[in-house]
Each structure stands twice: as structure tokens, then as C-alpha cells.
Write a protein that holds these residues in place. Sequence first.
Motif, short mmCIF file in Angstrom:
data_model
loop_
_atom_site.label_atom_id
_atom_site.label_comp_id
_atom_site.label_asym_id
_atom_site.label_seq_id
_atom_site.Cartn_x
_atom_site.Cartn_y
_atom_site.Cartn_z
N SER A 240 -8.11 -1.14 4.07
CA SER A 240 -8.30 -0.27 2.77
C SER A 240 -9.00 1.15 3.41
O SER A 240 -9.71 0.95 4.30
CB SER A 240 -9.03 -1.06 1.71
OG SER A 240 -10.43 -1.42 2.25
N ASN B 208 -4.15 4.90 -1.39
CA ASN B 208 -3.01 4.20 -0.77
C ASN B 208 -2.22 5.32 0.04
O ASN B 208 -2.43 6.31 0.40
CB ASN B 208 -2.00 3.96 -1.88
CG ASN B 208 -2.47 2.37 -2.59
OD1 ASN B 208 -2.48 1.34 -1.90
ND2 ASN B 208 -3.20 2.49 -3.73
N GLY C 165 -12.91 -0.38 4.64
CA GLY C 165 -13.37 -1.36 3.69
C GLY C 165 -14.93 -1.87 4.09
O GLY C 165 -15.47 -2.81 3.34
N LYS D 263 -10.10 5.23 -4.19
CA LYS D 263 -9.22 4.22 -3.27
C LYS D 263 -7.79 5.03 -2.78
O LYS D 263 -6.93 5.38 -3.77
CB LYS D 263 -8.84 2.83 -4.03
CG LYS D 263 -8.17 1.86 -3.01
CD LYS D 263 -8.19 0.73 -3.74
CE LYS D 263 -7.40 -0.37 -2.66
NZ LYS D 263 -7.35 -1.78 -3.30
N ARG E 216 0.86 -1.15 -0.02
CA ARG E 216 0.04 0.04 0.00
C ARG E 216 1.00 1.35 -0.04
O ARG E 216 0.45 2.43 -0.38
CB ARG E 216 -0.82 -0.03 1.05
CG ARG E 216 -1.82 -1.37 1.35
CD ARG E 216 -2.77 -1.01 2.44
NE ARG E 216 -3.53 0.11 2.66
CZ ARG E 216 -4.03 0.42 3.86
NH1 ARG E 216 -3.61 -0.44 4.80
NH2 ARG E 216 -4.48 1.69 4.01
#
Length: 492
Positions: A304, A414, A278, A412, A212
Motif C-alpha cells: 500500500s 492505487n 503501509g 491512498k 489495486r
Amino acid sequence: MSLTKQNSYDLVVVGTGAAGTSAALSAAQNGSKVLLLEKGTHTGGSSNYTEGLFSVDSYLQKEQGIKVSGTDVLKEEVEYSKFRADSRIWRKYVDSSADTVQWLKDQGIEYEGVQAMGAGEATWHIYKGMGNAVIHDALLPQAEKLGVELLNLTKATALHKDGQGRIIGITIENVKTNETQDIKTPSVVLATGGYLNNAKLMKQITHYDTDRLVPVSSGKGTGDGLEMAWDAGAKPYETGMAMLFGGYLKDPDEPSFKMMPSQMNTAAGQQPLLWVNGDGDRFVDESVVYNFSYAGNALYTQESVYSILDQATINKMITDGNFMGLGVYVKRGQKMDKLQAEIDQAIAAKKPFIFKADTIEELAEKMNLPVSELTKTIDSYNQDCETGTDSLFGKDADYLVPVNHGPYYGFKLNVGAFCTMGGLQVTTDNEVLDNSGKVIPGLYAAGNDAAGLTGDTYGPNMPGTCVGYAFYSGRNSGTNATKYIQELAEKA
């Protein structure tokens, strides 16, 4: 065939970033014969992308009427590190910082001014042309005028010591031909930029999920100097800290650094708005982004993370400006005039980090999040926005912006990282210590190879600390290495 013009030098400096170039130039200014090594084609390393350096009590701060107490800075940073930082190193660094700003000016660099980052102090001295101009328009030309020999595509592979443990030489290698050469030298400065780009080391000595982590650097920080020093008996010390900077979009089709000036990247990862994990749940006060290293830590608490924006928020950032920028790449409060186009292009290209939907339910399905949980989270969040009270985490009402005008966008996230810091324990003269805590005579470490400034988290509350220390510790290493060389000569 010899790789170098000579077989012996007063000092060999490994690495041409802010630390290494400053070390070479300072040593040359004090009369040393210096060999400067760069393993890549291009000089400067990750320092090329830096924006400005830390200082207190500089001439620029005085001109702008900015007052920051050096002692207060020292106390705050040592406490921030939970006293894992070295107060003596901080004292000397702080006290020398204004002189470092002036020294750089004397070499020909120009400044844009002084500013803060996020909620931090106004210690960030922004230079024109970024680090690339500092190194290539000022420091390297000055060094070469003074006779510093620069070798590109040449790495150092081993340090040599005599029976008393003193440095007496170094082995270098041409990275294309693999030809090697042993160089005689009584002193070496290691300034190789840490180990962020060494996946094996990152897995071994840090707790970060490297899948990640998105390194945004020159790619050359592979721990060369650290491993060479450890092999020579230096003490591994204070490893495990990466300078995180919060949410970052990962585009598998482009180099990581290309996202830095992206308004979409800043809108998605650097705003104090809405993050979910998530499971579709909020998990933190999102205004943590005002300390980007804390933001990186917070993101790592979840498997996540997704940022969610609605069209109204995007329109507001376009017309009124963002809440929080990303350094000088996308400035705080900047109107995001390219944001919608960047988003539309990413969606059209079906980039894996972005999702668009007309409803929250559809967005949840596209992001593979529990539909009921995400809708519940956003309903609750919107209620908090109406009342002006964050019932979960107490986020300031200024950052409670409802998500209720489609279309809706999910990103999303990281975790971005600029560098690592630490690996070698050093004295206030930047001398490297061995496993018994004794100085290895003639061996110095500067910049990200040296420990002493941080604990487990970088302190962006004093922006410019990392590269400021690189310039300072490079100068400190080069100056003290020259003194050591002169003392050896006097004893001979």
C-alpha cells in the motif's frame, strides 16, 4: 434475417478505435469493400480519450524547430524494452510516423502543436478535440463516404480458415439479440484494444494486483480479438504489460475516468513529493513520476502507498502551479485553482482515499499507519529538505519540499492504467503469426492487439507511442490487407 447488407466483404475490421478505423479507411481508400464492427453502442473505444500521437520529423516539428533522431528513438526504445521489442517494427513505425501525422491532417484533423511529457522527448503531437474528434469528425465520416459499412452492437466471435490455413470468413453476433451470421472474407484486421478490462486474463497473464489497478479506459478492452486469434492457432506473444501511469485515486462512487481532470488526483498521485508505504516509510525517489510507467512499477513494489501533502504545499500549487501535471487533462505547471475545493468536497463526502489531520500523529492514526514510524520518516525527510540532500534515495533538491505546516493530508494511492499492449506476434506488415512462426494468410493485428513495441514497461519517454502505433499499424494493416486481396484476385 441478415445482420449485414452483404454476405461477403474484402475485409472485416474488428474494433473502431484508432487502429480499426484507420485500417478500414486505408483499405477503402485502396479500393476494398470493408465491414467495420463495433461491439458497443459508441464507436472509438479508448482512443476517444487519447491526446496526441508520436512522430519524428513531422511537418509540425519542423515548424517548431524540434529535431529528434528517428534512429536514436529506435535504439532507445529497443534498449528500454531490454531488446524484447522488435527493431524492424520500430524502424518502419518511426520512418512512417511523419506520414501518419500528415495523413491524419489530410483527413481533416487539426493539431494544437508538439510537446514532451515529463522528461521525455518532444514527440507528442496534440490534436484538437482529443481522439473523439479525430475519429468522429474525420476518420469515420471519410470511411463511410467511401462505402465502409459500420455495424454497432456487433462483435466477432470466431475466425474461419480453409485447409491451407488461410482466412476465409468470420462469425459475427448481435450483442443484444444474440443473432449470428457467417461472413465470407479473405482478410480480417483485429483491432480490439487489448485486455485491460478482462479481469480473468489480467490475473492469468500479468503480475499486477488487479485489486489495486484502476483501469481508465472505455471498458471494452476485454481481449476479444486475442482470444479469437489464439483459438484460430495464433501465437500468444509478449503478454503481461499494462501501460501504468502512476498514482491514482479510486473513488468507489464514480467511474474511474472522472478522476482524470481532477486537480486533487494530480496533486496526490503525480507530484515528486512524499510517498510512504503501509509501514510509514519512504521507499523510492518520488521524482520517478516524471516517467509515469516507472512510477506505476514503483508503487507496485509496496502493498500500500500513501501520498502526504501539507497545507503549505497545497497553497503553493494553488498560487504557483504543480510540479508535474497529468497529460493535457491537468497541465504541468498549471495553477491548481480548484484543488482546495476538490479536497474539501472529498473530505466532506468522507471519501475512502483521503485523510485530514492537524498533526502528523493524528494523520498516522487515521491512515492506520504506525505513528512512531511515520513521525520518524517525516522528521528525517524534513531534515533532508533543510540540508537539500536526500539521504535515502538522492532525490533532486528541487523536489525536497518539507511537510511541516498543518493541516496535513494523506491520500491512498492505487495504480492507474490506460491499456495493455501485446498478445499477437506480427510481421512488419502486421500479419499475425501462428504457433510455428508462420504467417496466417489474411489475418492482421493492429494497435494494442499487436506485440512488438514494448517489453514489460511502456515507454512514456516517447509520448504518444501507443496511439501513434494504433494509427500507423491500422493504416499498415489496411493497406497490406488490400494488397493481399488483390494478389488473391490475380491468382483466381
